[in-house]
Motif scaffolding. Structure first.
Motif, PDB file in Angstrom:
ATOM      1  N   TRP A   1     -15.060  12.144 -48.062  1.00 50.16           N
ATOM      2  CA  TRP A   1     -15.732  11.388 -49.126  1.00 50.16           C
ATOM      3  C   TRP A   1     -14.739  10.314 -49.577  1.00 50.16           C
ATOM      4  CZ3 TRP A   1     -15.509  16.627 -48.577  1.00 50.16           C
ATOM      5  CH2 TRP A   1     -16.726  17.306 -48.447  1.00 50.16           C
ATOM      6  N   PRO A   2     -15.066   9.026 -49.436  1.00 52.98           N
ATOM      7  CA  PRO A   2     -14.066   7.997 -49.771  1.00 52.98           C
ATOM      8  C   PRO A   2     -13.889   7.785 -51.278  1.00 52.98           C
ATOM      9  CG  PRO A   2     -16.101   6.957 -49.043  1.00 52.98           C
ATOM     10  CD  PRO A   2     -16.294   8.440 -48.853  1.00 52.98           C
ATOM     11  N   THR A   3     -14.856   8.241 -52.080  1.00 52.73           N
ATOM     12  CA  THR A   3     -14.866   8.062 -53.541  1.00 52.73           C
ATOM     13  C   THR A   3     -15.272   6.652 -53.944  1.00 52.73           C
ATOM     14  OG1 THR A   3     -13.162   9.730 -53.811  1.00 52.73           O
ATOM     15  CG2 THR A   3     -13.554   8.313 -55.721  1.00 52.73           C
ATOM     16  N   LYS A   4     -14.756   5.670 -53.227  1.00 50.49           N
ATOM     17  CA  LYS A   4     -15.150   4.281 -53.484  1.00 50.49           C
ATOM     18  C   LYS A   4     -15.222   3.548 -52.157  1.00 50.49           C
ATOM     19  CE  LYS A   4     -13.970   3.433 -58.108  1.00 50.49           C
ATOM     20  NZ  LYS A   4     -15.389   3.525 -58.305  1.00 50.49           N
ATOM     21  N   LEU A   5     -16.087   2.550 -52.142  1.00 52.17           N
ATOM     22  CA  LEU A   5     -16.153   1.640 -50.997  1.00 52.17           C
ATOM     23  C   LEU A   5     -14.751   1.107 -50.696  1.00 52.17           C
ATOM     24  CD1 LEU A   5     -18.855   0.355 -49.824  1.00 52.17           C
ATOM     25  CD2 LEU A   5     -18.356  -1.586 -51.274  1.00 52.17           C
TER      26      LEU A   5
ATOM     27  N   SER B   1      -8.283   3.855 -46.660  1.00 45.61           N
ATOM     28  CA  SER B   1      -7.322   4.963 -46.758  1.00 45.61           C
ATOM     29  C   SER B   1      -7.990   6.273 -46.370  1.00 45.61           C
ATOM     30  CB  SER B   1      -6.637   5.022 -48.126  1.00 45.61           C
ATOM     31  OG  SER B   1      -7.576   4.957 -49.136  1.00 45.61           O
ATOM     32  N   ALA B   2      -9.299   6.397 -46.622  1.00 47.98           N
ATOM     33  CA  ALA B   2     -10.010   7.599 -46.148  1.00 47.98           C
ATOM     34  C   ALA B   2      -9.936   7.659 -44.625  1.00 47.98           C
ATOM     35  CB  ALA B   2     -11.462   7.565 -46.617  1.00 47.98           C
ATOM     36  N   GLY B   3     -10.143   6.505 -43.961  1.00 50.20           N
ATOM     37  CA  GLY B   3     -10.094   6.452 -42.497  1.00 50.20           C
ATOM     38  C   GLY B   3      -8.730   6.868 -41.970  1.00 50.20           C
ATOM     39  N   GLU B   4      -7.663   6.366 -42.614  1.00 50.81           N
ATOM     40  CA  GLU B   4      -6.294   6.724 -42.182  1.00 50.81           C
ATOM     41  C   GLU B   4      -6.084   8.233 -42.281  1.00 50.81           C
ATOM     42  OE1 GLU B   4      -3.952   4.992 -40.829  1.00 50.81           O
ATOM     43  OE2 GLU B   4      -4.870   3.012 -41.031  1.00 50.81           O
ATOM     44  N   ARG B   5      -6.607   8.811 -43.336  1.00 46.95           N
ATOM     45  CA  ARG B   5      -6.400  10.253 -43.515  1.00 46.95           C
ATOM     46  C   ARG B   5      -7.215  11.053 -42.500  1.00 46.95           C
ATOM     47  NH1 ARG B   5      -6.531  11.642 -49.749  1.00 46.95           N
ATOM     48  NH2 ARG B   5      -6.353  13.698 -48.802  1.00 46.95           N
ATOM     49  N   VAL B   6      -8.399  10.559 -42.166  1.00 43.15           N
ATOM     50  CA  VAL B   6      -9.187  11.230 -41.124  1.00 43.15           C
ATOM     51  C   VAL B   6      -8.439  11.152 -39.797  1.00 43.15           C
ATOM     52  CG1 VAL B   6     -11.313  11.070 -39.747  1.00 43.15           C
ATOM     53  CG2 VAL B   6     -11.428  10.904 -42.248  1.00 43.15           C
ATOM     54  N   LEU B   7      -7.908   9.975 -39.493  1.00 40.12           N
ATOM     55  CA  LEU B   7      -7.150   9.794 -38.247  1.00 40.12           C
ATOM     56  C   LEU B   7      -5.998  10.799 -38.171  1.00 40.12           C
ATOM     57  CD1 LEU B   7      -6.614   7.991 -35.725  1.00 40.12           C
ATOM     58  CD2 LEU B   7      -5.229   6.521 -37.207  1.00 40.12           C
ATOM     59  N   GLY B   8      -5.334  10.995 -39.297  1.00 34.97           N
ATOM     60  CA  GLY B   8      -4.222  11.956 -39.348  1.00 34.97           C
ATOM     61  C   GLY B   8      -4.664  13.379 -39.029  1.00 34.97           C
TER      62      GLY B   8
ATOM     63  N   ARG C   1     -23.933   9.213 -56.522  1.00 35.42           N
ATOM     64  CA  ARG C   1     -22.599   9.119 -55.925  1.00 35.42           C
ATOM     65  C   ARG C   1     -22.291  10.489 -55.349  1.00 35.42           C
ATOM     66  NH1 ARG C   1     -18.620   5.213 -57.504  1.00 35.42           N
ATOM     67  NH2 ARG C   1     -19.472   3.777 -59.025  1.00 35.42           N
ATOM     68  N   ALA C   2     -21.873  10.543 -54.095  1.00 37.75           N
ATOM     69  CA  ALA C   2     -21.430  11.807 -53.492  1.00 37.75           C
ATOM     70  C   ALA C   2     -19.923  11.730 -53.413  1.00 37.75           C
ATOM     71  CB  ALA C   2     -22.029  11.965 -52.108  1.00 37.75           C
ATOM     72  N   GLU C   3     -19.260  12.658 -54.051  1.00 38.24           N
ATOM     73  CA  GLU C   3     -17.804  12.605 -54.118  1.00 38.24           C
ATOM     74  C   GLU C   3     -17.214  13.960 -53.792  1.00 38.24           C
ATOM     75  OE1 GLU C   3     -17.261   9.340 -57.717  1.00 38.24           O
ATOM     76  OE2 GLU C   3     -17.091  11.458 -58.173  1.00 38.24           O
ATOM     77  N   GLY C   4     -15.968  13.952 -53.403  1.00 37.09           N
ATOM     78  CA  GLY C   4     -15.255  15.208 -53.239  1.00 37.09           C
ATOM     79  C   GLY C   4     -14.901  15.764 -54.606  1.00 37.09           C
ATOM     80  N   LEU C   5     -14.414  16.982 -54.601  1.00 37.22           N
ATOM     81  CA  LEU C   5     -13.968  17.617 -55.845  1.00 37.22           C
ATOM     82  C   LEU C   5     -12.474  17.837 -55.751  1.00 37.22           C
ATOM     83  CD1 LEU C   5     -16.300  20.579 -56.793  1.00 37.22           C
ATOM     84  CD2 LEU C   5     -15.792  18.549 -58.135  1.00 37.22           C
TER      85      LEU C   5
ATOM     86  N   PRO D   1      -9.662   9.242 -51.853  1.00 34.29           N
ATOM     87  CA  PRO D   1     -10.512   9.925 -50.881  1.00 34.29           C
ATOM     88  C   PRO D   1     -10.246  11.436 -50.868  1.00 34.29           C
ATOM     89  CG  PRO D   1      -9.305   8.109 -49.869  1.00 34.29           C
ATOM     90  CD  PRO D   1      -8.758   8.263 -51.232  1.00 34.29           C
ATOM     91  N   VAL D   2     -11.273  12.188 -50.535  1.00 36.70           N
ATOM     92  CA  VAL D   2     -11.134  13.649 -50.444  1.00 36.70           C
ATOM     93  C   VAL D   2     -11.576  14.080 -49.048  1.00 36.70           C
ATOM     94  CG1 VAL D   2     -11.984  15.855 -51.337  1.00 36.70           C
ATOM     95  CG2 VAL D   2     -11.499  13.977 -52.915  1.00 36.70           C
ATOM     96  N   LEU D   3     -10.795  14.990 -48.438  1.00 31.63           N
ATOM     97  CA  LEU D   3     -11.139  15.530 -47.114  1.00 31.63           C
ATOM     98  C   LEU D   3     -11.239  17.042 -47.212  1.00 31.63           C
ATOM     99  CD1 LEU D   3      -9.873  12.694 -46.370  1.00 31.63           C
ATOM    100  CD2 LEU D   3      -9.157  13.746 -44.240  1.00 31.63           C
ATOM    101  N   ALA D   4     -12.095  17.619 -46.392  1.00 33.82           N
ATOM    102  CA  ALA D   4     -12.153  19.084 -46.289  1.00 33.82           C
ATOM    103  C   ALA D   4     -12.242  19.397 -44.801  1.00 33.82           C
ATOM    104  CB  ALA D   4     -13.378  19.621 -47.016  1.00 33.82           C
ATOM    105  N   GLN D   5     -11.356  20.259 -44.322  1.00 35.65           N
ATOM    106  CA  GLN D   5     -11.327  20.527 -42.872  1.00 35.65           C
ATOM    107  C   GLN D   5     -11.646  21.983 -42.581  1.00 35.65           C
ATOM    108  OE1 GLN D   5      -7.773  19.203 -40.905  1.00 35.65           O
ATOM    109  NE2 GLN D   5      -8.403  20.060 -38.929  1.00 35.65           N
ATOM    110  N   HIS D   6     -12.494  22.189 -41.597  1.00 33.03           N
ATOM    111  CA  HIS D   6     -12.800  23.539 -41.116  1.00 33.03           C
ATOM    112  C   HIS D   6     -12.628  23.487 -39.609  1.00 33.03           C
ATOM    113  CE1 HIS D   6     -14.267  24.243 -45.108  1.00 33.03           C
ATOM    114  NE2 HIS D   6     -14.925  23.119 -44.990  1.00 33.03           N
ATOM    115  N   GLY D   7     -11.446  23.795 -39.143  1.00 28.41           N
ATOM    116  CA  GLY D   7     -11.159  23.739 -37.710  1.00 28.41           C
ATOM    117  C   GLY D   7     -11.372  22.339 -37.177  1.00 28.41           C
ATOM    118  N   ARG D   8     -12.314  22.209 -36.244  1.00 30.21           N
ATOM    119  CA  ARG D   8     -12.544  20.900 -35.611  1.00 30.21           C
ATOM    120  C   ARG D   8     -13.474  19.993 -36.412  1.00 30.21           C
ATOM    121  NH1 ARG D   8     -10.998  20.546 -30.354  1.00 30.21           N
ATOM    122  NH2 ARG D   8     -10.030  22.439 -29.573  1.00 30.21           N
ATOM    123  N   ILE D   9     -13.855  20.439 -37.586  1.00 31.76           N
ATOM    124  CA  ILE D   9     -14.793  19.641 -38.393  1.00 31.76           C
ATOM    125  C   ILE D   9     -14.079  19.121 -39.643  1.00 31.76           C
ATOM    126  CG2 ILE D   9     -16.977  19.700 -39.654  1.00 31.76           C
ATOM    127  CD1 ILE D   9     -17.852  21.858 -37.646  1.00 31.76           C
TER     128      ILE D   9
END
Ligand code: FAD
Length: 399
Positions: free
Chosen positions: A347-351, A356-363, A321-325, A335-343
């Motif tokens: 990690w959704p944590t679960k299928l 909700s991971a997608g919504e947060r990325v969109l934001g 399992r690859a997860e955020g911390l 879900p966990v997000l990490a942002q570095h400028g344009r990147i």
């Protein structure tokens, strides 16, 4: 090798559930995308998952009564809508393998478990099943085995990946981002992608790293310390092919991780059991495949003694399992997000939490890519697209 050129608003690295979900969602919002997958779609954790659309019970079972059950419960209702063609995206083609899971207890725990399952925390979530109400696999369970129903479905993760991939239209490329070619300037990111056939140079407004365990290497390549934001938890799953009946459920012990969690899939006219739960976690990860199979035989013998196990053909699958911390190093609830400028790494944590991971990325993408528009990917036509991964029992290495 000559290089082709492409431009898009968002380059998505990784074709698991969250990469594909982000692709469909970003496109719906008017962004042009290009998705790059180095292997097969779903071939990381997503098709290796057990496909359970958790509604939070798992956390209650292990005594971790926190916010995760609430966010999963909210998400659960939206999943049921999408599966019934009532929400976006239309997931009505996703195969629901079991509408409800069971939880069963072994005789040694019967009295403790009955008390626990009747506790206020559990009783609104589970229902004891009479013998004739049980799924076929549990009809012949001897007296002393208790069987409850849990309102959590299990879906075929492979058909989910296929449907979510079909919800987007943007180009998908089989290839790998060459991370050390990444250049970031005021108005975008440039990076090279290497496919088995050719090289492509891509210019994007932003990059979404949705590469599961691959995110760590990509973050390292851009000078970030992955250990500060993500972790891997290895698992050693067991596969038993040629079973006579499908099993979907958790063999539970009060306030502990399920001893076994079993889901099943159609396999050569029979069923394949895919076995996780405590057995797949340490110390199961330390066992070699032969030891793990021996252990699984004993566990199945104790947990499902009434089922015919003579013709089973065993294998094991190591998958992490690859997860955020969480800040402070804890395990994430969502879900966990990490942002570095344009990147933006995700990690959704679960299928079940990919939406909700997608919504947060969109934001996060909104402020980075101010003027979304059509991309320019026609030069990529003819380059190989990633295929859909097969069911886990066809994967190697297995023994
Ligand atoms: P992945 O599915 O791992 O996708 C990442 C993709 O990125 C892969 O296809 C990989 O090939 C690709 N990639 C990696 N590096 C690169 C690169 N450099 N360039 C291009 N592509 C790259 N969740 C549930 O909700 N219910 C469950 O029942 C459940 N059971 C699980 C059982 C197991 C054994 C495991 C391991 C997980 C389970 N999960 C479950 C969790 C769930 O599977 C994951 O949270 C989810 O699949 C993660 O999706 P992802 O898209 O982030 O990663």
């Amino acid at each position: 090798m000559s290089a082709r050129h492409a431009e898009c608003d968002v380059l998505i690295v990784g074709g698991g559930i969250v990469g594909l979900w982000c692709r469909a969602l970003l496109e719906r919002e008017g962004y042009s995308t290009l998705l790059v997958e180095r292997g097969e779609l779903g071939g990381g954790q997503s098709i290796a998952s057990q496909g359970i659309l958790h509604a939070g019970l798992k956390y209650l079972m292990s005594g971790e009564d926190d916010d995760a059950p609430r966010s999963l419960a909210e998400e659960h209702g939206r999943w049921l809508d999408r599966l019934a063609r009532r929400g976006w995206p239309d997931l009505s083609g996703v195969e629901v393998l079991a509408e409800k899971l069971v939880m069963w207890t072994t005789p040694s725990l019967a009295s403790r478990a009955t008390g626990w399952l009747a506790s206020p925390m559990m009783r609104s979530r589970v229902r004891r099943l009479e013998r004739d109400e049980r799924p076929v696999a549990f009809r012949e369970a001897p007296r002393g085995f208790g069987v409850w129903e849990v309102d959590e479905p299990a879906i075929d993760a492979r058909s989910l990946i296929e449907r979510v991939a079909a919800a987007g239209r943007g180009p998908m490329l089989e290839g790998e981002v060459v991370a050390d070619t990444l250049e970031i300037d005021g108005d975008g990111v440039r990076v090279q992608i290497e496919s088995s056939a050719e090289r492509a140079r891509v210019r994007a407004g932003a990059i979404v790293l949705a590469a599961g365990r691959g995110n760590a290497g990509l973050l390292r390549a851009i000078g970030q310390n992955p250990e500060a934001v993500c972790q891997e938890r290895p698992l050693h799953m067991v596969i038993a092919r040629h079973a006579g009946v499908p099993v979907f459920g958790h063999c539970v012990r009060p306030s502990m991780k399920p001893r076994l969690t079993i889901t099943s899939g159609a396999d050569e006219g029979g069923h394949a059991w895919y076995v996780g739960g405590a057995i797949a976690e340490p110390p199961g990860t330390e066992r070699d495949p032969a030891e793990q199979i021996e252990f699984a035989r004993r566990e199945l013998g104790e947990c499902l003694p009434w089922l015919d196990r003579d013709g089973l053909e065993f294998g094991t699958l190591r998958v992490s399992r690859a997860e955020g911390l969480m800040p402070g190093g804890g395990r994430p609830e969502g879900p966990v997000l990490a942002q570095h400028g344009r990147i933006v790494a995700v990690w959704p944590t679960k299928l079940a939490m990919a939406p909700s991971a997608g919504e947060r990325v969109l934001g996060r993408i909104g402020p980075i890519v101010a003027n979304p528009g059509p991309g320019r990917a026609h030069e990529l036509e003819g380059l190989p697209a990633p295929r859909l991964a097969g069911p886990v029992w066809t994967w190697s290495p297995q023994t």
